[in-house]
Every structure is written in C-alpha cells, then in structure tokens.
Scaffold this active site. Structure first.
Site, short mmCIF file in Angstrom:
data_model
loop_
_atom_site.label_atom_id
_atom_site.label_comp_id
_atom_site.label_asym_id
_atom_site.label_seq_id
_atom_site.Cartn_x
_atom_site.Cartn_y
_atom_site.Cartn_z
N ASP A 240 0.83 -1.19 0.00
CA ASP A 240 0.00 0.00 0.00
C ASP A 240 0.87 1.25 0.00
O ASP A 240 1.91 1.31 0.66
CB ASP A 240 -0.87 -0.02 1.27
CG ASP A 240 -1.84 1.14 1.35
OD1 ASP A 240 -2.82 1.14 0.59
OD2 ASP A 240 -1.60 2.07 2.16
N GLU A 271 1.86 -0.41 -5.01
CA GLU A 271 0.75 0.49 -5.35
C GLU A 271 1.29 1.88 -5.67
O GLU A 271 1.71 2.61 -4.76
CB GLU A 271 -0.26 0.58 -4.20
CG GLU A 271 -1.54 1.27 -4.63
CD GLU A 271 -2.02 2.39 -3.73
OE1 GLU A 271 -3.10 2.94 -4.00
OE2 GLU A 271 -1.31 2.75 -2.77
C1 ARE Z 1 -9.47 8.31 5.90
C2 ARE Z 1 -10.40 9.47 5.63
C3 ARE Z 1 -9.59 10.75 5.53
C4 ARE Z 1 -8.75 10.94 6.80
C5 ARE Z 1 -7.87 9.72 6.99
C6 ARE Z 1 -7.03 9.79 8.25
O1 ARE Z 1 -11.09 9.25 4.42
O2 ARE Z 1 -10.50 11.84 5.41
O3 ARE Z 1 -7.93 12.09 6.66
O4 ARE Z 1 -8.71 8.57 7.06
O5 ARE Z 1 -7.82 9.83 9.38
C7 ARE Z 1 -7.94 4.64 2.43
C8 ARE Z 1 -9.05 5.58 2.06
C9 ARE Z 1 -8.87 6.94 2.70
C10 ARE Z 1 -8.71 6.79 4.21
C11 ARE Z 1 -7.47 5.92 4.40
C12 ARE Z 1 -7.13 5.70 5.89
O6 ARE Z 1 -9.07 5.73 0.64
O7 ARE Z 1 -10.03 7.72 2.43
O8 ARE Z 1 -8.56 8.07 4.81
O9 ARE Z 1 -7.71 4.63 3.82
O10 ARE Z 1 -8.16 5.08 6.55
C13 ARE Z 1 -3.00 8.54 -3.07
C14 ARE Z 1 -1.91 7.53 -2.70
C15 ARE Z 1 -2.40 6.11 -2.71
C16 ARE Z 1 -3.68 5.93 -1.90
C17 ARE Z 1 -4.71 6.92 -2.44
C18 ARE Z 1 -6.00 6.85 -1.64
O11 ARE Z 1 -0.81 7.71 -3.58
O12 ARE Z 1 -1.38 5.29 -2.14
O13 ARE Z 1 -4.19 8.27 -2.35
N1 ARE Z 1 -4.18 4.56 -1.94
C19 ARE Z 1 -3.93 3.61 -0.82
C20 ARE Z 1 -5.12 2.68 -0.58
C21 ARE Z 1 -6.28 3.48 -0.03
C22 ARE Z 1 -5.90 3.92 1.37
C23 ARE Z 1 -4.49 4.35 1.48
C24 ARE Z 1 -3.59 4.23 0.45
C25 ARE Z 1 -4.00 4.72 2.81
O14 ARE Z 1 -5.40 1.91 -1.69
O15 ARE Z 1 -7.46 2.75 -0.02
O16 ARE Z 1 -6.74 5.01 1.77
O17 ARE Z 1 -3.59 3.50 3.44
C26 ARE Z 1 -3.52 11.08 -7.65
C27 ARE Z 1 -2.14 10.89 -7.01
C28 ARE Z 1 -2.13 9.63 -6.17
C29 ARE Z 1 -3.27 9.65 -5.18
C30 ARE Z 1 -4.60 9.79 -5.91
C31 ARE Z 1 -5.74 9.88 -4.93
O18 ARE Z 1 -3.71 10.08 -8.62
O19 ARE Z 1 -1.13 10.82 -7.99
O20 ARE Z 1 -0.90 9.53 -5.48
O21 ARE Z 1 -3.29 8.42 -4.45
O22 ARE Z 1 -4.57 10.98 -6.69
O23 ARE Z 1 -6.90 9.60 -5.61
#
Ligand code: ARE
Ligand code: CA
Length: 517
Positions: A240, A271
């Site tokens: 992740d 990822e």
């Molecule tokens: C939640 C709440 C937030 C709060 C946070 C902390 O929604 O409001 O601030 O908690 O309290 C998942 C959810 C998030 C969640 C998080 C933690 O999607 O909503 O936050 O869990 O519980 C970037 C990253 C990429 C990431 C995406 C989401 O680069 O790594 O953002 N994806 C992974 C997972 C997600 C997960 C996380 C990471 C965190 O697959 O499911 O989040 O572990 C452009 C950029 C990308 C960016 C993308 C966002 O493309 O280039 O870098 O991705 O936009 O759409």
C-alpha cells in the site's frame, strides 16, 4: 532438444542477472544518489507466473476466504488470492465531522495500530488457518501490507489497544515518524502536492502518521512483521502507498525479507498511482519490486468498455495492442485488474454496478493475458465509505454470495471458464486480431485458444479465423466439457480454422484446444 533447452537455460540465467542490475542502476541514476545498493535486489522474485490468476477478496473475513479457496478458487484454477490488510487497526467509536455517516467505513483497516493480527477480518489463529487451507487447495496467499504509515484518527483498535497519533505501545514512538518542519516541508504537514518528491515521501498521506522508513529500527519492525506473515505461509504482498515509501526504502525493506515456504523470493506488487512525474511514476518503480499495480491499465479498460455520457460505450476495437503497446509497463511487471477497492469507487474503473460489462471486461483481461490478472470480488455499497457487512462491533460477517450484499465475480462461470482458458493458453501470443471498428473483437492466443467479445447491446454474427484446427469446441464462458459432452454452447471450426460464430450481446465466446468435444 538438449541444445534448445540448454540455450534457454543460458538465456534465463543472463536475464536473471541482467534484469535486476538494470533495475538498480536505473533506480540510483534517477535518484542521483550514491553507490548502487549493495544488497541483492528482488526484482527477479518468483511470483505468480504469466499463467497464474489471482482473486482479490477484498475485506472477506478469514473463514470466508478459506472456504472460497477450497470451494471455488482451487477447483477453478486460481493460483493465488490477495487478502486484506490483516494487522490490528483503528476501530472508530464515534462519527467524524461533516457528512460522515458510517461508523465503521471499509478504510478503518488502512490505519494500522499494531502488527498483531486481530482485525475486522478475524483473529491471528483464523488468519493462519486460512493460509494453511488456501495453500492446501493450491492457492497462494498475498497480503495487503501497509508499511508507509500508522493512523490518522481515533484511539482504540479492534484488538482493544489504545494509541495516539505518534505512540504505538512497544512498537513506535514520535522519533519513528516524519515531522512537519524537520522532514516534511509542507505548511500543513500533509501532502499538498502529489508531484513534490519530499512531500510525497515525508509528509502525511491524508493525515496518516508517516513512518521514517529510512530509519533502520523502523525497517526492522516492518521486516519483522512481514517475515511473520511469510512464516505463516504468505507468498507475497501488495504494498500500500508504495509511492510514499520510495524506491530506496522499499528495496531495503524487501532485502530483509525471508524466502517463502516454497523457497521463492516473495512477490511484491507496488501500489503507485500514475500521473506523477519521473521517479514518482509507476514505470520508475518497476525495478523496486516484482510488479506495480495496473492502475493505468484499469483506466484504459474502462475507457474502452464504457465512456461518457454514462449510456455511451467506448470501443473495444481500441484495445488492439493493449499493454506495453498502449503505454503501460511491461506485462511481467504488472498486476492487472478491472478494478480494485479504490478505483471501483473513484471513477477510474468499471465496477460491479456495470453488471455484464464488468464481467465482459474481466473476460477480456483473462483472455488477453496482459500482466498477472486479478479478479476483484467484494461487497456491495451505496456510498463510498460504506462498511462491509459487519456485526455491531465492526467485525466482518461471513461472505454470502447468494445475498445482494456481496459480489462474487470470482465464482461466476463466465469468469471461472476464462481462468481455465488463461491457464491453458499460458504465454501464447495474441494472434488473429479481428475487430469491426466498434464493439466486437476477437483474437486467438497462438493456436491454443480463441475468444470473441461483444460489448454491444445486440448479438453479432461473423466469420472469424480462430487459429485452431477443425472440430467442435465447448464455449468455456457458458459451460464445461464433462464425459465428452459440453454443458454450454458449442462452436464448429471448419478446416482452415474458420468459424461462423454468433456472439450474444454483452458476452464472450471462448474455447481452447482442450475444450474439444
Ligand atoms: C481516511 C479518511 C480521511 C482521513 C484519513 C485519516 O477518508 O479523510 O484524513 O482517514 O484519518 C484509504 C481511504 C482513505 C482513508 C485511508 C485511511 O481511501 O479515504 O482516509 O484509507 O483510513 C493517493 C496515494 C495512494 C492511496 C490513495 C487513496 O498515492 O497510495 O491516495 N491509496 C492507498 C489505498 C487506499 C488507502 C491508502 C492508500 C491509505 O489503496 O485505499 O486510503 O492506506 C492522484 C495521485 C495519487 C493519489 C490519488 C488519490 O492520482 O497521484 O498519489 O493516491 O490521486 O486519488
Ligand atoms: Ca512516507
């Protein structure tokens, strides 16, 4: 024969040495940093090969994963299953602010609190039993590993632990996290600019306490956790937020990992969302793990199968050359899917609500053979935050594929038939491509198998070159051969490989050499 096989062995040996070296050189060049990493890189990791299919059972509890391995995945020929983040995580006790209406959103699990495995999906004992059961069924287990961060909210975990943002009992304290000012240059302490290298690596992703993954003690804790999973029989990881860890720290961590119980290097899929410049791009991570997630591939698939306005369709004919030929990373460097848990919600990809179109897209991916294909099955949702079906305490309840609450794409005959197809055709190249310029396409995989896909709302009949020899074949998307009889539709291939086939609306017709009746 012996000459051929020995020259193959020699070629393989050269490739095994050359590829990882190239990865490391490119990596250090692009980072402009000191001497090459002295530790053996893991780019040559043995993972699911080109003929192996994975299921991604997102947020299925461990006992449900185990029964799916035995009842569906093993018998259907799936080689692997990706399971959800298994470490203890945030358990919310109250709603957040604003429009927040879900007490236990699915994303609680992305806020790890400890590396003990008491989670929404079950206990550590249940996890271990699941791995054992799946392996027995011939299905290797791959784990979603969160190594970039800990939590961003709350103070209580599913395992009953208390914590605060920078304090995790016996595991990490403030000195183990990047801090605003010292490490992170943004005013808020969060990532404000996804194209800024320092921010991406050293600021907080959506407010999640960001681990100092450059610190030896932090790497040791993470390696201890991942090696525990490997010790339980896990074969690899989906890492992740790999973009936010960075190539150097990922390679250093991977070099601390043990071999799997099969004696292989663990398969590591990173990822990395596309769109970032240079070292932040998925291409720049292909040397830092076994593969990167196909997050650009699923966008191309969606655009071909469905474009906007919502009732319009794209055009399957655009998929000619899909893969490296359409700007994506090399096939052996991609873990591909029609959607994952993020992209089924964020508009990048098709999702289960697309119904037959979604099944058809999965059939295309399995038939075409770009990347290590993964089939996504999870729960139904109305809002983007919805919890998986759970008890009142947030523990995920058993998957019930007959209920509307779950969507078991992995078990659909139209999909399992294509898993068998995929396994049968192996690495045979795409040949005999045919399209009508619109939404009817067909191709063979060498002379091992043939598929036609129709994304129109009406059936189409055409005469195709199948690449197969004359005979009657059983369509794997509708049936199987048992005792010489086909339980589905049959197709007659004439001498010369030609066949007149009617491809039903929003469906495929596919068969391999092995499906002759
Ligand atoms: C939640 C709440 C937030 C709060 C946070 C902390 O929604 O409001 O601030 O908690 O309290 C998942 C959810 C998030 C969640 C998080 C933690 O999607 O909503 O936050 O869990 O519980 C970037 C990253 C990429 C990431 C995406 C989401 O680069 O790594 O953002 N994806 C992974 C997972 C997600 C997960 C996380 C990471 C965190 O697959 O499911 O989040 O572990 C452009 C950029 C990308 C960016 C993308 C966002 O493309 O280039 O870098 O991705 O936009 O759409
Ligand atoms: Ca980071």
């Amino acid at each position: 024969m012996s000459v051929r096989s020995s020259s193959f062995a020699a070629l393989a040996a050269v490739a095994a040495i050359a590829l990882p070296m190239a990865g490391v050189v490119a990596l250090n060049d692009s980072l402009g940093s000191g001497p090459p990493d002295p530790v053996r890189p893991v780019t040559a990791a043995a993972g699911p090969g080109r003929t192996d299919v994975m299921a991604n059972l997102f947020e299925w509890n461990w006992t449900s994963v185990a029964s799916e391995c035995t009842g569906v995945l093993g018998p259907a020929g799936y080689a692997g299953v990706q399971v959800s983040q298994p470490a203890d995580s945030l358990k919310r006790t109250e709603l957040g602010n604003g429009s927040d209406t879900v007490l236990h959103p699915w994303w609680e699990i992305y806020q790890p609190v400890s590396y003990e495995l008491t989670s929404r999906m079950g206990t550590e004992a249940e996890f271990r039993a699941m791995v054992k059961t799946c392996r027995k069924a011939g299905v290797k287990v791959y784990v979603d590993a969160v190594v970039n961060h800990m939590t961003g909210q709350g103070s209580l975990s599913y395992g009953g632990r208390k914590y605060s943002h920078f304090e995790y009992d016996g595991l990490y304290d403030a000195a183990d996290f990047h801090q605003k000012g010292t490490d992170c240059p943004s005013a808020s302490g969060g990532i404000e600019d996804y194209n800024n290298l320092q921010q991406v690596r050293k600021c907080e992703l959506v407010g999640l306490a960001d681990l100092r993954t450059e610190k030896p003690e932090v790497r040791d804790q993470l390696a201890k956790y991942l090696n525990k999973l490997i010790g339980y029989g896990v074969s690899g990881f989906r890492v992740d937020a790999a973009k936010h860890v960075g190539q150097e720290d990922l390679i250093a961590l991977e070099n601390k990992l043990n071999r799997t119980v099969d004696g292989d290097r663990p398969y590591v899929a990173l990822e990395v969302f596309g769109g970032g410049p240079g070292v932040l791009s998925p291409q720049a991570f292909t040397g830092a793990g076994s593969a990167v997630l196909g997050l650009d591939a699923d966008i191309q698939i969606k655009n071909a199968f469905k474009s906007y306005p919502a009732d319009a369709t794209g055009s399957l004919a655009t998929l000619k050359g899909f893969g490296a030929g359409s700007g994506l990373v090399a096939s052996d460097k991609a873990l591909t899917f029609v959607q994952n848990h993020d992209t089924e919600r964020n508009g990048d990809a098709l999702n289960y609500k697309d119904g037959a179109t979604n099944i058809l897209a999965n059939q295309f991916l399995l038939g075409y053979g770009y990347g290590t294909p993964q089939v996504y099955s999870s729960f139904a949702w109305d809002t983007a935050d919805d919890s998986p079906p759970s008890d009142k305490d947030g523990f995920v309840t058993d998957t019930d594929c007959s209920s509307k609450a779950w969507v078991c794409v992995d078990a659909d005959q139209a999909v399992t038939g294509m898993v068998a197809f995929h396994n049968h055709v192996g690495g045979a190249p795409v040949r005999n491509w045919w399209d009508d310029g619109g939404n009817l396409i067909a191709f063979s995989r060498g002379s091992a198998g043939w598929i036609a896909l129709n994304n129109d709302k009406t059936a189409h009949t055409a005469t195709f070159s199948t690449g197969l020899s004359a005979g009657t074949y059983c369509d794997v998307t509708t049936g199987k051969v048992a005792k010489g009889k086909c339980s589905g539709t049959t197709v007659k291939v004439a001498a010369g490989g030609k066949a007149q086939v009617t491809v039903p609306a929003k469906a495929a017709v596919a068969f391999t050499k092995a499906d002759r009746v």
